[in-house]
Each structure stands twice: as C-alpha cells, then as structure tokens.
Design an enzyme around this catalytic site. Sequence first.
Site, PDB file in Angstrom:
ATOM      1  N   LYS A  24       0.444  22.082  46.867  1.00  0.00           N
ATOM      2  CA  LYS A  24      -1.011  22.243  46.879  1.00  0.00           C
ATOM      3  C   LYS A  24      -1.594  21.723  45.582  1.00  0.00           C
ATOM      4  O   LYS A  24      -1.123  22.070  44.497  1.00  0.00           O
ATOM      5  CB  LYS A  24      -1.342  23.730  47.029  1.00  0.00           C
ATOM      6  CG  LYS A  24      -2.288  24.018  48.170  1.00  0.00           C
ATOM      7  CD  LYS A  24      -2.676  25.465  48.206  1.00  0.00           C
ATOM      8  CE  LYS A  24      -2.072  26.166  49.402  1.00  0.00           C
ATOM      9  NZ  LYS A  24      -2.588  27.542  49.549  1.00  0.00           N
ATOM     10  N   ASP A  54       2.810  26.290  45.372  1.00  0.00           N
ATOM     11  CA  ASP A  54       1.401  26.632  45.177  1.00  0.00           C
ATOM     12  C   ASP A  54       1.165  26.831  43.682  1.00  0.00           C
ATOM     13  O   ASP A  54       0.902  25.873  42.963  1.00  0.00           O
ATOM     14  CB  ASP A  54       1.087  27.873  46.027  1.00  0.00           C
ATOM     15  CG  ASP A  54      -0.354  28.296  45.983  1.00  0.00           C
ATOM     16  OD1 ASP A  54      -1.209  27.482  45.599  1.00  0.00           O
ATOM     17  OD2 ASP A  54      -0.654  29.453  46.313  1.00  0.00           O
ATOM     18  N   ASP A  57       8.961  26.201  51.404  1.00  0.00           N
ATOM     19  CA  ASP A  57       7.925  25.643  52.257  1.00  0.00           C
ATOM     20  C   ASP A  57       6.807  24.990  51.447  1.00  0.00           C
ATOM     21  O   ASP A  57       6.384  23.887  51.753  1.00  0.00           O
ATOM     22  CB  ASP A  57       7.363  26.725  53.203  1.00  0.00           C
ATOM     23  CG  ASP A  57       6.942  28.002  52.471  1.00  0.00           C
ATOM     24  OD1 ASP A  57       7.075  28.069  51.233  1.00  0.00           O
ATOM     25  OD2 ASP A  57       6.481  28.939  53.145  1.00  0.00           O
ATOM     26  N   ASP A  91       3.325  31.025  57.122  1.00  0.00           N
ATOM     27  CA  ASP A  91       2.688  32.100  57.882  1.00  0.00           C
ATOM     28  C   ASP A  91       1.386  32.560  57.253  1.00  0.00           C
ATOM     29  O   ASP A  91       1.134  32.362  56.065  1.00  0.00           O
ATOM     30  CB  ASP A  91       3.610  33.319  57.938  1.00  0.00           C
ATOM     31  CG  ASP A  91       3.689  34.038  56.593  1.00  0.00           C
ATOM     32  OD1 ASP A  91       4.030  33.370  55.593  1.00  0.00           O
ATOM     33  OD2 ASP A  91       3.377  35.241  56.532  1.00  0.00           O
ATOM     34  N   ARG A 144       4.207  30.960  62.267  1.00  0.00           N
ATOM     35  CA  ARG A 144       5.379  30.257  61.709  1.00  0.00           C
ATOM     36  C   ARG A 144       5.980  29.263  62.695  1.00  0.00           C
ATOM     37  O   ARG A 144       6.634  28.298  62.311  1.00  0.00           O
ATOM     38  CB  ARG A 144       6.479  31.255  61.337  1.00  0.00           C
ATOM     39  CG  ARG A 144       6.177  32.128  60.135  1.00  0.00           C
ATOM     40  CD  ARG A 144       7.470  32.784  59.642  1.00  0.00           C
ATOM     41  NE  ARG A 144       7.227  33.930  58.787  1.00  0.00           N
ATOM     42  CZ  ARG A 144       7.012  33.870  57.474  1.00  0.00           C
ATOM     43  NH1 ARG A 144       6.999  32.706  56.869  1.00  0.00           N
ATOM     44  NH2 ARG A 144       6.819  34.969  56.775  1.00  0.00           N
ATOM     45  N   PHE A 195      -5.633  27.019  52.792  1.00  0.00           N
ATOM     46  CA  PHE A 195      -4.549  27.892  53.247  1.00  0.00           C
ATOM     47  C   PHE A 195      -3.961  27.316  54.527  1.00  0.00           C
ATOM     48  O   PHE A 195      -4.680  27.075  55.500  1.00  0.00           O
ATOM     49  CB  PHE A 195      -5.034  29.322  53.470  1.00  0.00           C
ATOM     50  CG  PHE A 195      -3.887  30.284  53.555  1.00  0.00           C
ATOM     51  CD1 PHE A 195      -3.280  30.762  52.402  1.00  0.00           C
ATOM     52  CD2 PHE A 195      -3.377  30.664  54.781  1.00  0.00           C
ATOM     53  CE1 PHE A 195      -2.184  31.617  52.468  1.00  0.00           C
ATOM     54  CE2 PHE A 195      -2.273  31.515  54.865  1.00  0.00           C
ATOM     55  CZ  PHE A 195      -1.682  31.994  53.707  1.00  0.00           C
ATOM     56  N   VAL A 196      -2.645  27.075  54.504  1.00  0.00           N
ATOM     57  CA  VAL A 196      -2.005  26.401  55.631  1.00  0.00           C
ATOM     58  C   VAL A 196      -0.964  27.291  56.305  1.00  0.00           C
ATOM     59  O   VAL A 196      -0.385  28.181  55.673  1.00  0.00           O
ATOM     60  CB  VAL A 196      -1.342  25.071  55.198  1.00  0.00           C
ATOM     61  CG1 VAL A 196      -2.391  24.023  54.899  1.00  0.00           C
ATOM     62  CG2 VAL A 196      -0.411  25.274  54.012  1.00  0.00           C
ATOM     63  N   GLY A 223       9.699  31.324  54.605  1.00  0.00           N
ATOM     64  CA  GLY A 223       8.889  30.140  54.884  1.00  0.00           C
ATOM     65  C   GLY A 223       9.659  28.850  55.100  1.00  0.00           C
ATOM     66  O   GLY A 223       9.162  27.933  55.756  1.00  0.00           O
TER      67      GLY A 223
HETATM   68  P1  IMP Z   1       3.751  30.089  44.568  1.00  0.00           P
HETATM   69  O1  IMP Z   1       4.707  31.087  43.978  1.00  0.00           O
HETATM   70  O2  IMP Z   1       2.339  30.394  44.192  1.00  0.00           O
HETATM   71  O3  IMP Z   1       4.121  28.663  44.312  1.00  0.00           O
HETATM   72  O4  IMP Z   1       3.727  30.348  46.116  1.00  0.00           O
HETATM   73  C1  IMP Z   1       4.756  30.012  46.911  1.00  0.00           C
HETATM   74  C2  IMP Z   1       4.786  30.916  48.120  1.00  0.00           C
HETATM   75  O5  IMP Z   1       3.479  31.412  48.475  1.00  0.00           O
HETATM   76  C3  IMP Z   1       5.242  30.102  49.276  1.00  0.00           C
HETATM   77  O6  IMP Z   1       6.645  30.181  49.422  1.00  0.00           O
HETATM   78  C4  IMP Z   1       4.499  30.723  50.436  1.00  0.00           C
HETATM   79  O7  IMP Z   1       5.258  31.784  50.966  1.00  0.00           O
HETATM   80  C5  IMP Z   1       3.247  31.305  49.859  1.00  0.00           C
HETATM   81  N1  IMP Z   1       2.077  30.434  50.079  1.00  0.00           N
HETATM   82  C6  IMP Z   1       1.351  29.770  49.157  1.00  0.00           C
HETATM   83  N2  IMP Z   1       0.350  29.066  49.709  1.00  0.00           N
HETATM   84  C7  IMP Z   1       0.435  29.286  51.034  1.00  0.00           C
HETATM   85  C8  IMP Z   1      -0.342  28.809  52.166  1.00  0.00           C
HETATM   86  O8  IMP Z   1      -1.304  28.036  52.075  1.00  0.00           O
HETATM   87  N3  IMP Z   1       0.060  29.269  53.380  1.00  0.00           N
HETATM   88  C9  IMP Z   1       1.113  30.114  53.557  1.00  0.00           C
HETATM   89  N4  IMP Z   1       1.868  30.567  52.529  1.00  0.00           N
HETATM   90  C10 IMP Z   1       1.529  30.166  51.282  1.00  0.00           C
HETATM   91 MG    MG Z   2       7.473  31.624  51.053  1.00  0.00          MG
END
Ligand code: IMP
Ligand code: MG
Length: 177
Positions: A125, A97, A94, A153, A159, A146-147, A38
């Site tokens: 987010k 979340d 990227d 992606d 992407r 969701f972006v 990402g």
């Molecule tokens: P986390 O571990 O929940 O913080 O998620 C991080 C990873 O989830 C990011 O590096 C993204 O690959 C993916 N991700 C989380 N939210 C989104 C979204 O809205 N769009 C696309 N990928 C996301």
């Molecule tokens: Mg990622």
Amino acid sequence: MYELISAEQIRQGVAQLAAAIDDYYRQKPLTLLGVMTGSLVLVADVIRQLEIPLQVGVIQARSYRGAATSPGELAIHDGELPHVRGRHVLLVDDIYDTGRTLAGLYDHLRPLEPASIRSAVLLRKQGRQQVPLEPDYVVFDIPDVFVVGYGLDYRDHYRHLSYVAALDPQDIEQFQE
Ligand code: IMP
Ligand code: MG
C-alpha cells in the site's frame, strides 16, 4: 465493492514471483513461511509453481486493530514453525501496509539463526510505511484503500474471492455491530 486486481492479473504476477524465487534460491535451502491467515491463497498458488526443493511452514501474526484500518499491537504464534536454523527463510504475506508485521516477524525469527530472512508480499500500500524495512518481492503496488479477496479479509469475510477488491465505506458499515 469494486475489483482492483483481476484473477488473471494475479495469476500472471504470481507466476513472475515464483520464477524470481526459483532463480534466487536455486542454491540455497529455502524455508517458505506463510504469514497466516492472509497469505493462505498466495502460498498455495506460489508453492505449486516452484521448481526448487523447499520446506513450507506457517507463522501466525495478528495485529489488533480497533477501527478497520488502524494498526495495533502485534501478536505472533509460531507453534507450528519448522526448524529454520541455517536455512534461508522467505516470509510470504498478503499485504505490506505499515510494515510493522514484517518488521516484528524479522525480530522474532532472527534469534532462531536462519541463514537469511527475506520477504515477499502480494500487495504494497502506497504511503503507509512506518518502518525502514522493504519487502524483497512486491507483486502489486496499490493505492491507500482497504482491500479484500485472494486471502485478504475484512473481519474474516471475503478471503475466498479469486480477485482483489477495494471496499467502499458502505461495505464496511454493513459489518458494524
Ligand atoms: P502492517 O503490519 O501494517 O504492514 O499490516 C499488515 C497486515 O495488516 C496484513 O498482513 C493484513 O492482515 C492487514 N491489512 C493491512 N491492510 C489491509 C487491507 O487493506 N485489507 C486487509 N487486511 C489488511
Ligand atoms: Mg495478515
């Protein structure tokens, strides 16, 4: 699908991020680690604006997700990792979340004894965090949608967009097998 952050807004935000990284790491040997896949576009843009000496590497982190937006198990592949012992590591991702990806990467890197570990993300987010860790640099805060685009992606689609877009439910359904 609708545009959330324009290419021009991203350009300005990334320039500010690069200036902040330049300031902070001026006297510190920096290894910038892009979290693949990402951060591909962000890393390419930000490193070309840095003036300090730096090493660039990648680390792969994939959180397995059932439905589009629910986080799962984290798998890390660091086969291409440069030596980080004694160096200042900046993880670039990227989006922040739940925070589990960055938290997992910190745990993975700590035993390699870098001088420090910090993190930068393009997007954060709102209202999703599940870990105490906060990224040191956040370029944009976004609502809980969701972006895609600018490296992000949905099932490896979108992407290449130069802007960040939010997906509508019907965009997601389009790819359901
Ligand atoms: P986390 O571990 O929940 O913080 O998620 C991080 C990873 O989830 C990011 O590096 C993204 O690959 C993916 N991700 C989380 N939210 C989104 C979204 O809205 N769009 C696309 N990928 C996301
Ligand atoms: Mg990622």
